[in-house]
Design a protein around this motif. Sequence first.
Motif, PDB file in Angstrom:
ATOM      1  N   ILE A   1      30.094 -39.135 -51.412  1.00 28.15           N
ATOM      2  CA  ILE A   1      30.996 -40.059 -50.720  1.00 28.15           C
ATOM      3  C   ILE A   1      30.283 -40.737 -49.552  1.00 28.15           C
ATOM      4  CG2 ILE A   1      33.120 -40.193 -49.349  1.00 28.15           C
ATOM      5  CD1 ILE A   1      34.134 -37.793 -51.024  1.00 28.15           C
ATOM      6  N   TYR A   2      29.555 -39.937 -48.755  1.00 24.43           N
ATOM      7  CA  TYR A   2      28.877 -40.492 -47.582  1.00 24.43           C
ATOM      8  C   TYR A   2      27.781 -41.465 -47.999  1.00 24.43           C
ATOM      9  CZ  TYR A   2      31.214 -37.561 -44.139  1.00 24.43           C
ATOM     10  OH  TYR A   2      32.146 -37.000 -43.320  1.00 24.43           O
ATOM     11  N   THR A   3      27.039 -41.100 -49.062  1.00 23.71           N
ATOM     12  CA  THR A   3      25.949 -41.975 -49.503  1.00 23.71           C
ATOM     13  C   THR A   3      26.500 -43.304 -50.001  1.00 23.71           C
ATOM     14  OG1 THR A   3      24.810 -39.991 -50.197  1.00 23.71           O
ATOM     15  CG2 THR A   3      23.888 -42.063 -50.950  1.00 23.71           C
ATOM     16  N   ILE A   4      27.531 -43.206 -50.840  1.00 27.98           N
ATOM     17  CA  ILE A   4      28.143 -44.441 -51.355  1.00 27.98           C
ATOM     18  C   ILE A   4      28.723 -45.246 -50.202  1.00 27.98           C
ATOM     19  CG2 ILE A   4      30.037 -45.346 -52.799  1.00 27.98           C
ATOM     20  CD1 ILE A   4      29.502 -42.847 -54.627  1.00 27.98           C
ATOM     21  N   GLY A   5      29.348 -44.543 -49.244  1.00 27.16           N
ATOM     22  CA  GLY A   5      29.916 -45.193 -48.059  1.00 27.16           C
ATOM     23  C   GLY A   5      28.863 -45.988 -47.304  1.00 27.16           C
ATOM     24  N   LEU A   6      27.685 -45.372 -47.128  1.00 23.69           N
ATOM     25  CA  LEU A   6      26.607 -46.046 -46.408  1.00 23.69           C
ATOM     26  C   LEU A   6      26.238 -47.365 -47.083  1.00 23.69           C
ATOM     27  CD1 LEU A   6      24.179 -46.081 -44.343  1.00 23.69           C
ATOM     28  CD2 LEU A   6      22.866 -44.963 -46.150  1.00 23.69           C
ATOM     29  N   PHE A   7      26.097 -47.308 -48.434  1.00 31.98           N
ATOM     30  CA  PHE A   7      25.688 -48.512 -49.153  1.00 31.98           C
ATOM     31  C   PHE A   7      26.788 -49.571 -49.136  1.00 31.98           C
ATOM     32  CE2 PHE A   7      22.527 -45.580 -51.052  1.00 31.98           C
ATOM     33  CZ  PHE A   7      21.392 -46.301 -50.708  1.00 31.98           C
ATOM     34  N   VAL A   8      28.038 -49.119 -49.190  1.00 31.08           N
ATOM     35  CA  VAL A   8      29.148 -50.086 -49.139  1.00 31.08           C
ATOM     36  C   VAL A   8      29.162 -50.804 -47.800  1.00 31.08           C
ATOM     37  CG1 VAL A   8      31.664 -50.283 -49.067  1.00 31.08           C
ATOM     38  CG2 VAL A   8      30.570 -48.884 -50.854  1.00 31.08           C
ATOM     39  N   VAL A   9      29.021 -50.025 -46.705  1.00 34.90           N
ATOM     40  CA  VAL A   9      29.029 -50.630 -45.364  1.00 34.90           C
ATOM     41  C   VAL A   9      27.845 -51.601 -45.233  1.00 34.90           C
ATOM     42  CG1 VAL A   9      28.700 -50.133 -42.904  1.00 34.90           C
ATOM     43  CG2 VAL A   9      30.212 -48.694 -44.282  1.00 34.90           C
ATOM     44  N   TRP A  10      26.706 -51.165 -45.728  1.00 29.45           N
ATOM     45  CA  TRP A  10      25.485 -51.979 -45.705  1.00 29.45           C
ATOM     46  C   TRP A  10      25.720 -53.318 -46.426  1.00 29.45           C
ATOM     47  CZ3 TRP A  10      20.247 -49.471 -47.596  1.00 29.45           C
ATOM     48  CH2 TRP A  10      19.220 -50.409 -47.527  1.00 29.45           C
ATOM     49  N   GLU A  11      26.251 -53.230 -47.636  1.00 28.79           N
ATOM     50  CA  GLU A  11      26.495 -54.427 -48.446  1.00 28.79           C
ATOM     51  C   GLU A  11      27.450 -55.387 -47.715  1.00 28.79           C
ATOM     52  OE1 GLU A  11      25.318 -54.727 -51.858  1.00 28.79           O
ATOM     53  OE2 GLU A  11      26.017 -56.804 -51.775  1.00 28.79           O
ATOM     54  N   LEU A  12      28.548 -54.796 -47.186  1.00 27.91           N
ATOM     55  CA  LEU A  12      29.547 -55.627 -46.501  1.00 27.91           C
ATOM     56  C   LEU A  12      28.956 -56.286 -45.277  1.00 27.91           C
ATOM     57  CD1 LEU A  12      32.765 -53.403 -46.769  1.00 27.91           C
ATOM     58  CD2 LEU A  12      32.245 -55.531 -48.001  1.00 27.91           C
ATOM     59  N   ALA A  13      28.148 -55.499 -44.521  1.00 26.88           N
ATOM     60  CA  ALA A  13      27.568 -56.034 -43.290  1.00 26.88           C
ATOM     61  C   ALA A  13      26.655 -57.212 -43.613  1.00 26.88           C
ATOM     62  CB  ALA A  13      26.799 -54.935 -42.553  1.00 26.88           C
ATOM     63  N   VAL A  14      25.836 -57.061 -44.637  1.00 28.06           N
ATOM     64  CA  VAL A  14      24.906 -58.140 -44.999  1.00 28.06           C
ATOM     65  C   VAL A  14      25.677 -59.401 -45.385  1.00 28.06           C
ATOM     66  CG1 VAL A  14      23.197 -58.866 -46.708  1.00 28.06           C
ATOM     67  CG2 VAL A  14      23.024 -56.613 -45.656  1.00 28.06           C
ATOM     68  N   ARG A  15      26.751 -59.215 -46.177  1.00 29.98           N
ATOM     69  CA  ARG A  15      27.525 -60.383 -46.617  1.00 29.98           C
ATOM     70  C   ARG A  15      28.294 -61.010 -45.462  1.00 29.98           C
ATOM     71  NH1 ARG A  15      28.620 -60.428 -52.593  1.00 29.98           N
ATOM     72  NH2 ARG A  15      26.965 -59.079 -53.354  1.00 29.98           N
ATOM     73  N   LEU A  16      28.922 -60.138 -44.668  1.00 28.76           N
ATOM     74  CA  LEU A  16      29.780 -60.606 -43.573  1.00 28.76           C
ATOM     75  C   LEU A  16      28.974 -61.403 -42.547  1.00 28.76           C
ATOM     76  CD1 LEU A  16      32.790 -60.030 -43.377  1.00 28.76           C
ATOM     77  CD2 LEU A  16      32.271 -58.345 -41.586  1.00 28.76           C
ATOM     78  N   PHE A  17      27.794 -60.859 -42.158  1.00 29.54           N
ATOM     79  CA  PHE A  17      27.002 -61.520 -41.120  1.00 29.54           C
ATOM     80  C   PHE A  17      25.954 -62.454 -41.728  1.00 29.54           C
ATOM     81  CE2 PHE A  17      28.274 -57.379 -39.249  1.00 29.54           C
ATOM     82  CZ  PHE A  17      29.170 -57.887 -38.330  1.00 29.54           C
TER      83      PHE A  17
END
Lengths: 263, 263
Positions: free
Chosen positions: A20-36
């Motif tokens: 869960i934590y690993t997938i969470g990290l990648f999800v946050v990463w992906e969103l951050a890259v797209r958002l910013f």
Amino acid sequence: MSMSGTKKSGINWIALAPWIYTIGLFVVWELAVRLFAIRPTILPAPSAIVGALYQYWPAIQRHSIQTLFTTTLGFGLAVVGGLALGLLIGWSRMIYAGLYPLMVGFNAIPKVAVVPILVIWFGIGTIPAVLTAFLIAFFPIVVNVATGLATIEPETEDVLRALGARKMDIMLKVGIPRSMPYFFGSLKVAITLAFVGSVISETIAANSGLGYMMAAAQSQFNVPLVFAGLIMLAIEGIVMYAVMAWVETRMTGWAHRSQLANA
Amino acid sequence: MGDHLVRIENVDMRYGGEGGVLAVSGLNIAVEKGEFAAVVGPSGCGKSTLMRLVTGLHIPQTGSVVVAGQQVTKPVSIVGMAFQNPTMLPWRTTLDNILLPLEIVDKHRKRLRAHKAEYVAQAERLLEIVGLKGFGDKFPWQLSGGMQQRANLCRALIHEPELLMLDEPFGALDAFTREELWQVIRDLHAQQDVTIVLVTHDLREAVYLADRVFVMSARPGRVLHEHKIDFPRPRELELMYDPAFTKKVQELRGEIADARQVA
């Protein structure tokens, strides 16, 4: 609360947590890259990294196997050499006193500074990578084995010496079995360091391996491929660490159980 | 003067070379064969030095230590030892721990492989005497402190030593377990043909178990008083509520208080 939750739903959250934590990290990463809207040359999104993994897979596979090979070979040498030197150092206080400062000094030398010397001696390629992995992984094994030998309880030694035990008897019956948990414990540290060593060497002086691949990709500004290399390294590191942890519990389970009993 | 198994005459023992700490000075102790002797004294009186002198772990600078008619110049394998810390090896089962001395003592190590069954039977017999029948295949961490100390006694006795040296073996146990073990050691002494020297801080323990009690002075240790304890055997725990018993303990307490005053 979490305990009752586990019982009701039948889901073991503790076992799932790493995923869960690993997938969470990648999800946050992906969103951050797209958002910013971060450019892929600065920080590629996980999806871009997966794309690079897919696109360059034959090369990535070849370099990953090379790095795994040099690392395990260097690590294997470190195990043999570290165990032998650790036993030698633990054997006598004289050898311990003589070698310890030398080893501390040697360990303080950044291994990246040793790579050029290895290149002069052996040329670029596999051998410097193996030797750098060996040199960096060697020290924690030596220290741990020597510590295991040096901390034999004096009473145990008295009991055996009063029976006429020779130094060799005490080593074989008590010292070596006793230092095994320290030895197997050190393998987890050593394998991780071995990756550091081989990749350093590959980055500076090699024409294959993940270190070389990432250095080459970086010079072409192919940042997703650099990150794909990092991901492969992380995967290899986790797998080898897990193997060492498994070996440790298999070989010296008594040490864990006796600690539990004392706790 | 009967048949002495241990005879210590005018022994001085100094640690750390010239000008080091004088641990014992002018020490004289004689223990008859088959006797149960106890040594009591203020802390730091050199009781542990006494253990190490008799077992040959230390060789005195002056005076002589004779055990079983032989001047002690090296470790004597006719002695079994047990300390406060049971020092069972956690990677061996209780039975294998008990058999350990046989792998060391010259007389037995050559016979051990061929006569294993015989030695195992001997170990099982000792386990039964100390009340650990059926616990041989348990690991030490699966045993309580009192049970480990019982196994420790078995280990000290497995090579059929003529002399058993006990250094506060019951010191770390709770009062009830200690009383149980007093009875165990009393029965061992009655059943086995063994001479016992018990070093202890517990005066009731000394008077309950011993035939002869030596009171030592503060450092540098020497024997101040010697008491013959002639309560009939077998002794039951009720003896400790006997006024004669209490009187003896008080007498010893007074002597040790005086010894501490002097220091």
